[in-house]
Design a protein around this motif. Sequence first.
Motif, PDB file in Angstrom:
ATOM      1  N   MET A 481       0.827  -1.208   0.000  1.00  0.00           N
ATOM      2  CA  MET A 481       0.000   0.000   0.000  1.00  0.00           C
ATOM      3  C   MET A 481       0.859   1.253   0.000  1.00  0.00           C
ATOM      4  SD  MET A 481      -3.034   0.873   2.723  1.00  0.00           S
ATOM      5  CE  MET A 481      -4.418   1.927   2.261  1.00  0.00           C
ATOM      6  N   ASN A 482       0.405   2.277  -0.724  1.00  0.00           N
ATOM      7  CA  ASN A 482       1.088   3.564  -0.785  1.00  0.00           C
ATOM      8  C   ASN A 482       0.273   4.647  -0.080  1.00  0.00           C
ATOM      9  OD1 ASN A 482       3.175   2.501  -2.489  1.00  0.00           O
ATOM     10  ND2 ASN A 482       1.695   2.555  -4.172  1.00  0.00           N
ATOM     11  N   GLU A 483       0.936   5.777   0.188  1.00  0.00           N
ATOM     12  CA  GLU A 483       0.323   6.822   1.012  1.00  0.00           C
ATOM     13  C   GLU A 483      -0.926   7.451   0.396  1.00  0.00           C
ATOM     14  OE1 GLU A 483       4.840   7.485   1.737  1.00  0.00           O
ATOM     15  OE2 GLU A 483       3.536   6.473   0.287  1.00  0.00           O
ATOM     16  N   ASP A 484      -1.079   7.369  -0.905  1.00  0.00           N
ATOM     17  CA  ASP A 484      -2.264   7.956  -1.536  1.00  0.00           C
ATOM     18  C   ASP A 484      -3.398   6.948  -1.698  1.00  0.00           C
ATOM     19  OD1 ASP A 484      -1.191   6.358  -3.491  1.00  0.00           O
ATOM     20  OD2 ASP A 484      -1.339   7.842  -5.102  1.00  0.00           O
ATOM     21  N   GLY A 485      -3.258   5.793  -1.052  1.00  0.00           N
ATOM     22  CA  GLY A 485      -4.292   4.773  -1.143  1.00  0.00           C
ATOM     23  C   GLY A 485      -4.215   3.940  -2.397  1.00  0.00           C
ATOM     24  N   LYS A 518      -6.357   2.373  -9.129  1.00  0.00           N
ATOM     25  CA  LYS A 518      -5.543   2.472  -7.922  1.00  0.00           C
ATOM     26  C   LYS A 518      -4.590   1.291  -7.754  1.00  0.00           C
ATOM     27  CE  LYS A 518      -7.051   6.238  -5.701  1.00  0.00           C
ATOM     28  NZ  LYS A 518      -7.509   6.230  -4.320  1.00  0.00           N
ATOM     29  N   VAL A 519      -4.647   0.327  -8.680  1.00  0.00           N
ATOM     30  CA  VAL A 519      -3.765  -0.846  -8.613  1.00  0.00           C
ATOM     31  C   VAL A 519      -2.730  -0.726  -9.729  1.00  0.00           C
ATOM     32  CG1 VAL A 519      -3.613  -3.358  -8.615  1.00  0.00           C
ATOM     33  CG2 VAL A 519      -5.673  -2.234  -7.739  1.00  0.00           C
ATOM     34  N   LEU A 520      -1.467  -0.689  -9.357  1.00  0.00           N
ATOM     35  CA  LEU A 520      -0.369  -0.472 -10.302  1.00  0.00           C
ATOM     36  C   LEU A 520       0.384  -1.790 -10.491  1.00  0.00           C
ATOM     37  CD1 LEU A 520       0.896   2.846  -8.676  1.00  0.00           C
ATOM     38  CD2 LEU A 520      -0.804   2.579 -10.491  1.00  0.00           C
ATOM     39  N   PHE A 591      -8.373   5.375   3.006  1.00  0.00           N
ATOM     40  CA  PHE A 591      -7.196   4.526   2.832  1.00  0.00           C
ATOM     41  C   PHE A 591      -5.916   5.347   2.964  1.00  0.00           C
ATOM     42  CE2 PHE A 591      -8.605   0.453   0.384  1.00  0.00           C
ATOM     43  CZ  PHE A 591      -9.505   0.169   1.389  1.00  0.00           C
ATOM     44  N   GLU A 592      -5.955   6.621   2.507  1.00  0.00           N
ATOM     45  CA  GLU A 592      -4.771   7.467   2.645  1.00  0.00           C
ATOM     46  C   GLU A 592      -4.423   7.657   4.130  1.00  0.00           C
ATOM     47  OE1 GLU A 592      -7.360   7.996   0.762  1.00  0.00           O
ATOM     48  OE2 GLU A 592      -6.807   8.837  -1.202  1.00  0.00           O
ATOM     49  N   GLN A 593      -5.433   7.909   4.939  1.00  0.00           N
ATOM     50  CA  GLN A 593      -5.202   8.077   6.379  1.00  0.00           C
ATOM     51  C   GLN A 593      -4.672   6.783   6.999  1.00  0.00           C
ATOM     52  OE1 GLN A 593      -9.307   9.452   6.999  1.00  0.00           O
ATOM     53  NE2 GLN A 593      -8.481  11.233   8.103  1.00  0.00           N
ATOM     54  N   VAL A 594      -5.217   5.661   6.555  1.00  0.00           N
ATOM     55  CA  VAL A 594      -4.774   4.369   7.086  1.00  0.00           C
ATOM     56  C   VAL A 594      -3.310   4.153   6.771  1.00  0.00           C
ATOM     57  CG1 VAL A 594      -4.984   1.880   6.781  1.00  0.00           C
ATOM     58  CG2 VAL A 594      -7.049   3.271   7.086  1.00  0.00           C
ATOM     59  N   CYS A 595      -2.918   4.394   5.526  1.00  0.00           N
ATOM     60  CA  CYS A 595      -1.526   4.134   5.143  1.00  0.00           C
ATOM     61  C   CYS A 595      -0.572   5.093   5.854  1.00  0.00           C
ATOM     62  CB  CYS A 595      -1.367   4.251   3.628  1.00  0.00           C
ATOM     63  SG  CYS A 595       0.269   3.755   3.059  1.00  0.00           S
ATOM     64  N   LEU A 596      -0.913   6.377   5.915  1.00  0.00           N
ATOM     65  CA  LEU A 596      -0.050   7.334   6.601  1.00  0.00           C
ATOM     66  C   LEU A 596       0.118   6.971   8.071  1.00  0.00           C
ATOM     67  CD1 LEU A 596      -1.375  10.614   4.955  1.00  0.00           C
ATOM     68  CD2 LEU A 596       0.988   9.764   4.829  1.00  0.00           C
ATOM     69  N   SER A 597      -0.944   6.526   8.688  1.00  0.00           N
ATOM     70  CA  SER A 597      -0.859   6.128  10.090  1.00  0.00           C
ATOM     71  C   SER A 597       0.042   4.910  10.247  1.00  0.00           C
ATOM     72  CB  SER A 597      -2.256   5.827  10.628  1.00  0.00           C
ATOM     73  OG  SER A 597      -2.186   5.368  11.967  1.00  0.00           O
ATOM     74  N   PHE A 605       4.334   0.045  10.509  1.00  0.00           N
ATOM     75  CA  PHE A 605       4.667  -1.096   9.649  1.00  0.00           C
ATOM     76  C   PHE A 605       4.157  -0.818   8.240  1.00  0.00           C
ATOM     77  CE2 PHE A 605       0.331  -1.941  10.776  1.00  0.00           C
ATOM     78  CZ  PHE A 605      -0.222  -2.743   9.763  1.00  0.00           C
ATOM     79  N   GLN A 606       4.724  -1.505   7.276  1.00  0.00           N
ATOM     80  CA  GLN A 606       4.283  -1.410   5.888  1.00  0.00           C
ATOM     81  C   GLN A 606       3.109  -2.360   5.685  1.00  0.00           C
ATOM     82  OE1 GLN A 606       5.509   0.115   2.536  1.00  0.00           O
ATOM     83  NE2 GLN A 606       3.376  -0.548   2.415  1.00  0.00           N
ATOM     84  N   ILE A 607       1.992  -1.819   5.243  1.00  0.00           N
ATOM     85  CA  ILE A 607       0.857  -2.678   4.884  1.00  0.00           C
ATOM     86  C   ILE A 607       1.203  -3.372   3.573  1.00  0.00           C
ATOM     87  CG2 ILE A 607      -1.564  -2.715   4.176  1.00  0.00           C
ATOM     88  CD1 ILE A 607      -2.077  -0.425   6.101  1.00  0.00           C
ATOM     89  N   MET A 608       1.423  -4.651   3.658  1.00  0.00           N
ATOM     90  CA  MET A 608       1.816  -5.425   2.482  1.00  0.00           C
ATOM     91  C   MET A 608       1.658  -6.904   2.785  1.00  0.00           C
ATOM     92  SD  MET A 608       5.985  -5.063   2.663  1.00  0.00           S
ATOM     93  CE  MET A 608       6.218  -6.002   1.162  1.00  0.00           C
TER      94      MET A 608
END
Length: 769
Positions: A481-485, A518-520, A591-597, A605-608
């Motif tokens: 996951m990236n910071e922009d969701g 949103k999926v790269l 999702f942006e807030q979730v990733c930044l948190s 931790f990295q969500i992955m």
Amino acid sequence: MADLKTVGKSERRVDAVKLATGRGTFTDDIALPGMLHAKILHSPHAHARIVKIDARKARAMPGVACVLTYEDVPRVPYTTAGQGWPEPSPRDTFVLDRKLRFVGDRVAVVAADDPELAQRACDSIRVEYEVLPAILDPELAMEDGAPRIHDEADAEGIKDASRNLAAEIVAEAGSVAQGFADAEHVFENTYRVGYVQQASIEPHVTITWLDEDHRLVVRTATQVPFHVRRIIAPLLGIPLRRIRVIKPRIGGGFGGKQEILIEDLCGLLTLRTGRPVRLEYTREQELTAARTRHPQIVTVKTGVLDGRFTAIELRVLENTGAYGSHALTVMSVTGNRGLSLYRCPNLRYEARAVYTNLAVAGAFRGYGCPQGFFALESHVDEVACALGEDPLEFRARNHVREGDPQPIAEVLGEGREGFPQVIRSCGLPEAIRRGAEAIGWAQKRAAPAAEGPLRRGVGMAIVLQASGIPGVDMGAASLKMNEDGSFNLLFGATDLGTGADTALCQLAAEVLGIPIEKVLPYAADTDLTPFDPGAYASSTTYISGRAVEKAARQVLAQILEVGGRLLGEDPKDLTSHDGKVWAGDGRFVTFEQVCLSSLYQADQFQIMAGASHMSYDSPPPFAAVFAEVEVDVETGLVTVHKLVEAVDCGQVVNPQMAEGQIEGAAAQAMGYALFERMPFDAEGRMRFRSFRDYTLATASDMPEIESILVPTHEPTGPFGVKAVAEIPVSGPAPAIANAVAQATGARVRELPLTPDRVLAALDTRHRYA
């Protein structure tokens, strides 16, 4: 599944814009400083031994950097077939060998500053050959006194080299002897299919270089990047860790790029010179030195009692050409699929793959099914008509259904013992009904016979395929996951232009509840992406797609965990959609807030997540194919007016892409049925050198094509998915042959249905009951 948001929708392909604007980067779309160009010297003889080879003149040419012959490379037996380890194909091939086994075999390779110089250097190599007797007829290959093609002592895995027998299968479920004894009627016919070529628009092309760490980078048009790395490492004499294989965009594969044909030579030249090397096949090389579909002679014998099968026996003689690439597994699939289509208590399969001094056969879309189903479905039509039955009604009574076992799968596998299979989803009855309605089966079969030279007829065939190889190949994927969701999706699966990248992104997006944008995706780089066996066996969406789904569900669980902390809620009470995590009272975090948190706040931790998937199931997709043809009985010319393909591929991921697969397969199958052939002269030379001679079905040949997607739900697949890539290619040829028979009363039992063969059948026809 009515609640799906992304799966089942015709989402725009993730690579659409760059391909449409010419920015899709294919293997050959790069140029490296100091790049050498390689050319191969091919054997002019079908069977010969090199007595003496003199490359001094070539090596002395200014601008020639390297010349390799059999004297300059390690002798390591291997197979060019990109298959799972341990490879089931014979290891009967060498990078360069003193003995040459077909016209087009590799004699030497040259790397020079430009392609023209490399070709001149090849032409300057002087070779003295001892020409050996050649065997060009597979029916004579095992006879006493036939020339022995593989007399080397260090080949491995050949069934019986003294008889030119590459591989052999004998398998039975039940007792066909008893089944024939119980039958009221017994029928037996033999059918023949010849050589055809994959004919991808992009030829085989590879570029190799050494990176800053002196590791070999192999950029190549391949369906199997991880198999390439594993297979070439011992050929190059370097550890696997020193090799990186990158698969860019591919301009078609159809199985032909499931082979390791030029990567080894490119790698050797780069290691010897330290410079980048480019090697690309010409169209002539594709037609003479690449791979083809396996020619087969298929005998079908059936017993029938009260309109039902009591026994079905298939006997196959397969011509694998000079090397055993895919020899065992292709004919395994021929029997496994053919003997799984109809309910029958007694099944027997007997198959032999023989060497000849002709072109090497390999993987080709359908992988043994087009050959087997041309024979079986032509035969079933003959049986039905001999019994005075409508071929549709006869098939509808006898074909397998949901809940049926596939007993032959327990004794047949692709190089390993088979795994028991049960059909958990089957849309074949609906496919037959809708296909018959679309072609106008009842009305047109009942229409009075036409008079004059032009005769119309309709025919049908039913077929099945598989979804992956049960218990053999595994795919993997990772997602972060990236910071922009947004999310980076990494997988080793190979998109051949089929849209696999898009389909896998849709599966991830469906799990996460986000738009596909949103999926790269990043695919098929042996350094960066997880393992995948590659694009074959109709496995990508079913096997690799399940790995993507698993990874996405793990990532979603992590998102809900962080979202629960931010919302002060138990993650089990939260939902996720539209890029947000929702509490029951309507509060949400993005999702942006979730990733930044997760990256910057408590419990960072990295969500992955990464996941793998292997299946002991291989659910069959099904198809009912209908053809309407017109036959000129004075010239033998067959014109197809309409093709209907009704396909059950489970839950469709992307309907537009699925229809594209069906329509593309229909065009390919029409060429197989009517036009394509590879004639060899008495010396074993392929007579055709370009598409001027090798006749493909073109836009002007195409009939009206109607694609019907029959929805079912496969419980073992991601969101109910089954395969769609290969199922549409096997049915048109027998359906067309059956339509020709219905129109004229003439049965042609050999492909392609050329005018001369149709006229010959008309001369000896019997009335078609």
